[in-house]
Design a protein around this motif. Structure first.
Motif, mmCIF file in Angstrom:
data_model
loop_
_atom_site.group_PDB
_atom_site.id
_atom_site.type_symbol
_atom_site.label_atom_id
_atom_site.label_comp_id
_atom_site.label_asym_id
_atom_site.label_seq_id
_atom_site.Cartn_x
_atom_site.Cartn_y
_atom_site.Cartn_z
ATOM 1 N N LYS A 168 1.053 6.199 4.147
ATOM 2 C CA LYS A 168 -0.060 6.981 4.689
ATOM 3 C C LYS A 168 0.052 7.033 6.209
ATOM 4 O O LYS A 168 -0.260 6.062 6.883
ATOM 5 C CB LYS A 168 -1.379 6.313 4.280
ATOM 6 N N LEU A 177 8.750 5.164 -1.940
ATOM 7 C CA LEU A 177 7.714 6.099 -2.399
ATOM 8 C C LEU A 177 7.562 6.022 -3.910
ATOM 9 O O LEU A 177 6.451 5.958 -4.435
ATOM 10 C CB LEU A 177 8.095 7.538 -2.038
ATOM 11 N N GLY A 206 0.813 -1.213 0.000
ATOM 12 C CA GLY A 206 0.000 0.000 0.000
ATOM 13 C C GLY A 206 0.838 1.250 0.000
ATOM 14 O O GLY A 206 2.053 1.207 0.169
ATOM 15 N N PRO A 207 0.165 2.413 -0.199
ATOM 16 C CA PRO A 207 0.878 3.686 -0.256
ATOM 17 C C PRO A 207 1.341 4.122 1.129
ATOM 18 O O PRO A 207 0.851 3.603 2.127
ATOM 19 C CB PRO A 207 -0.179 4.651 -0.794
ATOM 20 N N SER A 209 5.848 2.991 -5.005
ATOM 21 C CA SER A 209 4.420 3.003 -4.691
ATOM 22 C C SER A 209 3.641 3.943 -5.611
ATOM 23 O O SER A 209 2.436 4.090 -5.475
ATOM 24 C CB SER A 209 4.196 3.411 -3.231
ATOM 25 N N GLY A 210 4.327 4.620 -6.531
ATOM 26 C CA GLY A 210 3.628 5.431 -7.524
ATOM 27 C C GLY A 210 3.824 6.931 -7.387
ATOM 28 O O GLY A 210 3.335 7.693 -8.222
ATOM 29 N N VAL A 211 4.506 7.386 -6.344
ATOM 30 C CA VAL A 211 4.754 8.826 -6.200
ATOM 31 C C VAL A 211 5.723 9.271 -7.291
ATOM 32 O O VAL A 211 6.784 8.671 -7.480
ATOM 33 C CB VAL A 211 5.339 9.144 -4.799
ATOM 34 N N TRP A 263 4.705 1.696 7.659
ATOM 35 C CA TRP A 263 5.956 1.560 6.902
ATOM 36 C C TRP A 263 7.151 1.319 7.840
ATOM 37 O O TRP A 263 8.262 1.768 7.604
ATOM 38 C CB TRP A 263 6.191 2.780 5.996
#
Ligand code: PLP
Ligand code: ZN
Length: 418
Positions: A38, A245, A35-36, A248-250, A51
């Motif tokens: 958060k 990060l 997951g991202p 995860s798509g950032v 994390w």
């Protein structure tokens, strides 16, 4: 708890038994999270536990504080200087009472160790790591053994009275390196868990909480990240966080890593500026062989003799991937920088953090940083003088003394034979 341990060398996934190196190829390990990124709605380090390699009930009351600088920023003519403060500073809500960012790595390390079934933690440290682990281990009631070269004993302080589950052992006639070896031997003899240094993923991820907090407050990545380095573990943790990060798509750019050491002990600075990815004996000051020498240096915590510099995932990789730079800062300049910080921001800094601010001054001199660039300055320790004045440092009694680096096994066993 939902993390994977993945080898930086062979990319295999490894079962976590507080594993320090890849069982297949001996490379360092890294965590991966689902997951991202958060942060959770709670104060302290627990905020970042999704994390961290810890169970779901992980909490810890204090954390780094990140804010946009006005005082130092004005003085340096920087428009986007952000400070990540680790230490004691009541007005800012900073309450890391051992006064450095080593207090970020101790709580997740104990949580990971407990989850992996460890009963007693052992480590050697003459300074901030030993203080953080003795303090946090005491608060958690986790049996902890800290070994310290006898020569450093008088300056070793704790934020509170030492807890009974914490044992302090002084080793006679030993330098820091030899003290680590004695700790390793006791760990093997008694079955205690070795903390593991830069090989401990909870340590790397714990120190990266500084850049997690930076990202949360700035809501973007800085162009430049500044930190004082000894082993480089903190920098590796920050670099790994940024890479996670991105995975995860950032979509942002890797910040430039500006890493700082205190002259004359600057092996990584010399190797980097010389274009090498290995440290050679000439990178160390000649006097280094004398154990008393390091103890007399200004920023002792930055004097690691075998940092993970070259190799996969080492400090050299961080610098080359991020197009970073290294700086060596003399004691005199560090003190000037430290005074400038204290005057303009209003809190005292530990020597290593003074060295780091000196590194920022050098980077500005060398034209590495533009006045509008976003800068994140990791103040790895501060407020120690303030803490001493307001609360008072405690000088603990030591529990045992070991006769020297060559002590026989029986002597290493006796303190625990009851
Ligand atoms: C340990 C320490 C550092 C250096 O961190 P590494 O991870 O060893 O590079 C810097 N500043 C302070 C105050 C420290 O205690
Ligand atoms: Zn491997």
């Amino acid at each position: 708890m939902s993390y994977k341990l993945v080898c930086a060398g062979c990319s295999k996934t490894v079962q976590d038994e507080y594993t320090l190196l890849c069982p297949h190829c001996d490379s360092i390990l890294r965590t991966e999270y689902e997951g991202p990124f958060k942060p959770l709605e709670e104060p302290g380090l627990g905020r970042y536990r999704s994390w961290l390699p810890v169970p779901d009930d992980f909490t810890y009351p204090a954390a780094p504080v990140v804010y946009k600088s006005e005082g130092l920023a004005n003085e340096l003519g920087l428009n986007n200087l952000w400070i990540a403060f680790n230490g004691y500073w009541p007005e800012r809500g900073a309450d890391l009472r051992s006064c450095t960012f080593k207090e970020l790595e101790a709580p997740p390390t104990f949580a990971r160790a407990k989850a992996c079934g460890a009963k007693t933690m052992i480590l050697a440290s003459a300074g901030n790591t030993g203080r953080a682990f003795a303090y946090v281990g005491g608060k958690l009631g986790f049996p902890t053994v800290v070994l310290i070269p006898n020569a450093c004993r008088e300056t070793f302080w704790l934020p509170e009275e030492k807890a009974d589950c914490v044992k302090l052992i002084a080793v006679d006639d030993a330098d820091y390196f030899q003290t680590i070896q004695v700790a390793e031997r006791i760990g093997k003899l008694m079955g205690f868990q070795r903390e593991g240094g830069h090989k401990n993923v909870a340590r790397k991820d714990g120190m990266s909480i500084v850049v997690m907090a930076g990202y949360e407050v700035m809501m973007k990545l800085p162009m430049h990240y500044f930190q004082a380095v000894g082993s480089g573990t903190g920098a590796l943790g920050s670099y790994e966080f940024y890479n996670k990060l991105f995975t995860s798509g950032v979509r942002e750019k890797m910040p430039k890593f500006h890493l700082v050491q205190g002259s004359p002990f600057i092996p990584m600075v010399k190797a980097w500026r010389d274009g090498r990815d290995t440290i050679v004996p000439d990178d160390f000051p000649q006097e280094c062989q004398d154990p008393g020498y390091l103890i007399g240096l200004f920023a002792k915590v930055l004097t690691n003799r075998s940092p993970p510099f070259g190799g996969t995932g080492g400090v050299h990789e961080v610098l080359s991937t991020s197009k970073g730079q290294m700086y060596g800062v003399e004691e005199e300049m560090a003190k000037i920088a430290g005074k400038m910080f204290e005057r303009s921001e209003g809190i005292d800094l530990v020597p290593a953090a003074q060295v780091c601010v000196g590194g920022l001054l050098k980077a500005l001199d060398e034209g590495e940083v533009g006045k509008d660039d976003e800068v994140l300055l990791n103040i790895t320790g501060g407020g120690e003088a303030r803490y001493d004045k307001e609360v008072g440092k405690k000088l603990p009694n030591f529990d045992f003394r070991i006769s020297g680096p060559d002590a026989l096994d029986d002597e290493l066993r006796w303190p625990f034979d009851e």
